[in-house]
Design an enzyme around this catalytic site. Structure first.
Site, short mmCIF file in Angstrom:
data_model
loop_
_atom_site.label_atom_id
_atom_site.label_comp_id
_atom_site.label_asym_id
_atom_site.label_seq_id
_atom_site.Cartn_x
_atom_site.Cartn_y
_atom_site.Cartn_z
CD GLU A 161 13.53 44.10 -9.94
OE1 GLU A 161 12.42 43.60 -9.95
OE2 GLU A 161 14.25 44.17 -10.96
CB CYS B 87 23.94 42.41 -9.15
SG CYS B 87 23.65 43.70 -10.34
CB CYS C 264 18.87 54.93 -14.74
SG CYS C 264 20.51 55.50 -15.21
CB CYS D 269 19.39 49.89 -20.26
SG CYS D 269 19.22 49.73 -18.48
CB CYS E 226 23.06 42.68 -17.39
SG CYS E 226 24.46 42.88 -16.36
N1 SAH Z 1 24.42 52.38 -14.94
C1 SAH Z 1 25.59 51.61 -14.88
C2 SAH Z 1 25.44 50.32 -14.08
C3 SAH Z 1 24.18 49.52 -14.25
S1 SAH Z 1 23.92 48.65 -15.75
C4 SAH Z 1 26.10 51.32 -16.27
O1 SAH Z 1 25.38 51.57 -17.23
O2 SAH Z 1 27.24 50.86 -16.39
C5 SAH Z 1 25.05 47.25 -15.71
C6 SAH Z 1 25.45 46.77 -17.11
O3 SAH Z 1 24.36 46.13 -17.78
C7 SAH Z 1 25.90 47.89 -18.02
O4 SAH Z 1 27.07 47.53 -18.73
C8 SAH Z 1 24.72 48.02 -18.95
O5 SAH Z 1 25.08 48.65 -20.14
C9 SAH Z 1 24.31 46.59 -19.13
N2 SAH Z 1 22.96 46.41 -19.67
C10 SAH Z 1 21.90 47.25 -19.57
N3 SAH Z 1 20.83 46.72 -20.20
C11 SAH Z 1 21.22 45.53 -20.71
C12 SAH Z 1 20.52 44.51 -21.43
N4 SAH Z 1 19.26 44.62 -21.72
N5 SAH Z 1 21.23 43.40 -21.78
C13 SAH Z 1 22.54 43.27 -21.42
N6 SAH Z 1 23.22 44.20 -20.72
C14 SAH Z 1 22.58 45.32 -20.36
FE1 SF4 Z 2 21.21 53.80 -16.65
FE2 SF4 Z 2 20.72 51.45 -17.82
FE3 SF4 Z 2 22.26 53.25 -19.06
FE4 SF4 Z 2 23.19 51.98 -16.87
S1 SF4 Z 2 22.67 51.03 -18.84
S2 SF4 Z 2 23.30 54.18 -17.33
S3 SF4 Z 2 21.27 51.77 -15.68
S4 SF4 Z 2 20.07 53.48 -18.55
#
Ligand code: SAH
Ligand code: SF4
Length: 406
Positions: free
Chosen positions: A126, A139, A146, A153, A381
């Site tokens: 996405e 984004c 992942c 997440c 996010c």
């Molecule tokens: N894998 C990378 C980039 C993708 S996630 C990383 O982890 O940085 C982008 C951001 O969204 C990250 O800071 C992640 O921790 C945050 N994120 C993931 N799941 C989330 C959720 N359910 N609510 C809010 N932020 C979330």
């Molecule tokens: Fe992977 Fe989600 Fe962790 Fe980012 S926040 S490293 S996308 S599992």
């Protein structure tokens, strides 16, 4: 100030989700998103002599990334014969948009299908567009799913993973410009890049970009190329969960703005929230941040901190956070937790987020709270994950089982 990002100024037709059975894998490779070197190689395959390749790459680059050409016929600076030869071997296909959803707040989410190992079983990722008053942020994703599994997440619960190619990474920017009708605006924005609908790119979609290093580096080079898509590195942010060995490399070889998903101030809690912390604990992570090439007050690191009720949101946590980032030019981005079906956390109460933010702000750090966008279409996010992907994984297992009993 003009507000070019008003949702009502954008095309409003969404795309109904196309059934998976209708997916047709591309028969020929696309030139869209290829780094210059690979584009030159493709031209070589099409019989363009070596001494002409640089010039042809330059011409095609302009058609693809300044004009948004979708057809070789539009490339009128190339001879008809060359256009025909290219069309015999390649396409200008963008990543396949299987659905488009538009949120009440103007956020758009595109479901993209990418070729899988089995011709009729595509992968899905996405990509989300977030219009704001002073910018339009795209984004983008770096992987299907992942390999890491941060406990809060949604993407982390997705088992099926493959790396995106540079073309698929840069292709997300191309398809966003297509869908938003942004090509002309982008080309005429000149020294006012904020006038484009897609003015900024964040690599915060699906996947851990620093575990797909080369493709992310090469794809972002296409996005930042000043003779093409021209989104400057200052407007590109790469978010990592903390792949320490690749942080310095990212600064040297990619040069984008860095965001680090911190989320906890002790190893004990971070081990639980971001399990990669067991491999690269806080001390090493913060050391890598301090040494991030190009770090300065004008180029700060953004520390992301997801607000989880009763888990990491106390005033003591806020004070410990300030101690942890001390000496690093930093911004702290507080992200209200976005719940997803089956998640075991709750978002902190609003007063608690404000209290936390105030402590951080009083210590001299900008501490914007990220407004959740596109919640109604699960575009915020950490919510990116496709239901069909789960289905295909199951189908794949069934297929494998069938193959084994054959
Ligand atoms: N894998 C990378 C980039 C993708 S996630 C990383 O982890 O940085 C982008 C951001 O969204 C990250 O800071 C992640 O921790 C945050 N994120 C993931 N799941 C989330 C959720 N359910 N609510 C809010 N932020 C979330
Ligand atoms: Fe992977 Fe989600 Fe962790 Fe980012 S926040 S490293 S996308 S599992």
């Amino acid at each position: 100030m003009t507000v070019p990002f008003a949702a009502d100024a954008l095309p409003t037709t969404a795309i109904e989700k196309r059934p998976l059975e209708r997916y047709v894998a591309p028969a020929m490779p696309s030139l869209v998103g290829l780094p210059r070197v690979q584009l030159a190689e493709a031209l070589g395959e099409a019989g363009v002599p070596e001494r002409q390749r640089r010039m042809r790459v330059q011409q095609i680059w302009h058609w693809l990334y300044v004009r948004g050409a979708q057809d070789f016929d539009a490339m009128t600076t190339l001879s008809k014969e060359l256009r025909q030869e290219l069309a015999r071997r390649f396409t200008l296909a963008r990543p396949d948009v299987a659905a488009e959803q538009i949120s009440v707040d103007g956020t758009r989410k595109w479901l993209i299908r990418l070729p899988g190992e089995l011709a009729d079983r595509p992968h899905e990722v996405e990509c989300v567009y977030i219009p704001e008053a002073d910018r339009g942020t795209l984004c983008i994703s770096s992987q299907v799913g992942c390999t890491l599994n941060c406990s809060f997440c949604h993407t982390g619960t997705q088992r099926l993973v493959r790396n995106l190619t540079p073309g698929e990474i840069a292709g997300q920017v191309v398809l966003a410009r297509d869908r938003l009708g942004d090509w002309q605006r982008a080309a005429s924005a000149g020294s006012e890049p904020e006038k484009r609908l897609v003015s900024n790119v964040v690599m915060m979609g699906m996947g851990e970009p620093l575990y797909n290093f080369e493709a992310v580096r090469d794809g972002l080079a296409v996005v930042a190329d000043g003779e093409g898509l021209s989104i400057s590195k200052r407007r590109i942010t790469l978010s990592t969960s903390g792949v320490v060995p690749n942080i310095a490399r990212a600064g040297n070889e990619i040069g984008a703005m860095l965001a680090v998903s911190l989320h906890a101030v002790t190893d004990e809690l971070r081990n639980e929230l971001v399990p990669l912390n067991r491999k690269y604990p806080l001390r090493e992570l913060m050391e890598a941040c301090r040494n991030y090439p190009g770090l300065s007050n004008a180029r700060r690191i953004t520390f992301e901190y997801v607000m989880l009720k009763g888990v990491n949101d106390s005033a003591a946590d806020a004070r410990a956070l300030i101690r942890l980032v001390k000496g690093i030019p930093a911004k702290i981005n507080l992200i209200p937790f976005n719940p997803w079906p089956g998640s075991s956390y709750q978002c902190s109460d609003w007063e608690q987020i404000e209290k936390f933010s105030e402590i951080v702000f009083d210590a001299g750090y900008a501490s914007p709270v990220r407004t959740p966008r596109g919640r109604d279409i699960l575009a915020a996010c950490g919510q990116l994950k496709s239901a069909t992907e789960k289905l295909s994984a199951r189908e794949r297992l069934a297929l494998r089982a069938m193959a084994m009993t054959d």
